[in-house]
Design a protein around this motif. Structure first.
Motif: not given
Length: 129
Positions: A12, A98-102, A106, A111, A114, A128
């Motif tokens: 990232e 940014l990384r993928r997060r559920s 979050k 975050s 965020q 990303k």
């Protein structure tokens, strides 16, 4: 003005650096790489090692972009440090990875990205890998 990139040595962070380097070149502005460990941490995986910093510097030089690297420790949240530095240097844009997060992740963990996106008083480019 200056392009500010929040950097950590991860995929990232690499994506953020590449996008920030392109943005700085396009704007004809210098690039400030902020790689700030938490104050008091004896060891931090977030700090880029010297060979990594040398590689980033060489990439910036090859792109014709003036790069400054800041690795001073910070207190509190990293998002607050990014926003503070952006105000202090009057950054034209903040670039973050940014990384993928559920959604549950979050909600439970919060975050930094965020917080930067919501609290920044200037444009934020989020990328990303």
């Amino acid at each position: 003005m200056t392009v500010l990139v929040g950097y950590v040595p991860t995929p990232e962070g690499e994506a953020a650096f590449a996008a920030a380097l392109d943005e700085a070149g396009r704007r004809g502005e210098p690039l400030l790489l902020l790689n700030s460990p938490r104050s008091g941490a004896p060891v931090s995986a977030d700090v880029a090692a010297e060979p990594v910093v040398q590689d980033l510097t060489a990439r910036a030089r090859a792109a014709g972009v003036d790069l400054q690297v800041r690795q001073e420790p910070h207190d509190g949240e990293v998002s607050d440090e990014v926003l503070r530095v952006a105000r202090a240097i009057d950054a034209s844009v903040i670039v973050i990875g940014l990384r993928r997060r559920s959604p549950v992740g979050k909600l439970l963990m919060g975050s930094s990205a965020q917080r930067i996106l919501l609290d920044a008083d200037r444009p934020v480019l989020a990328v990303k890998p």
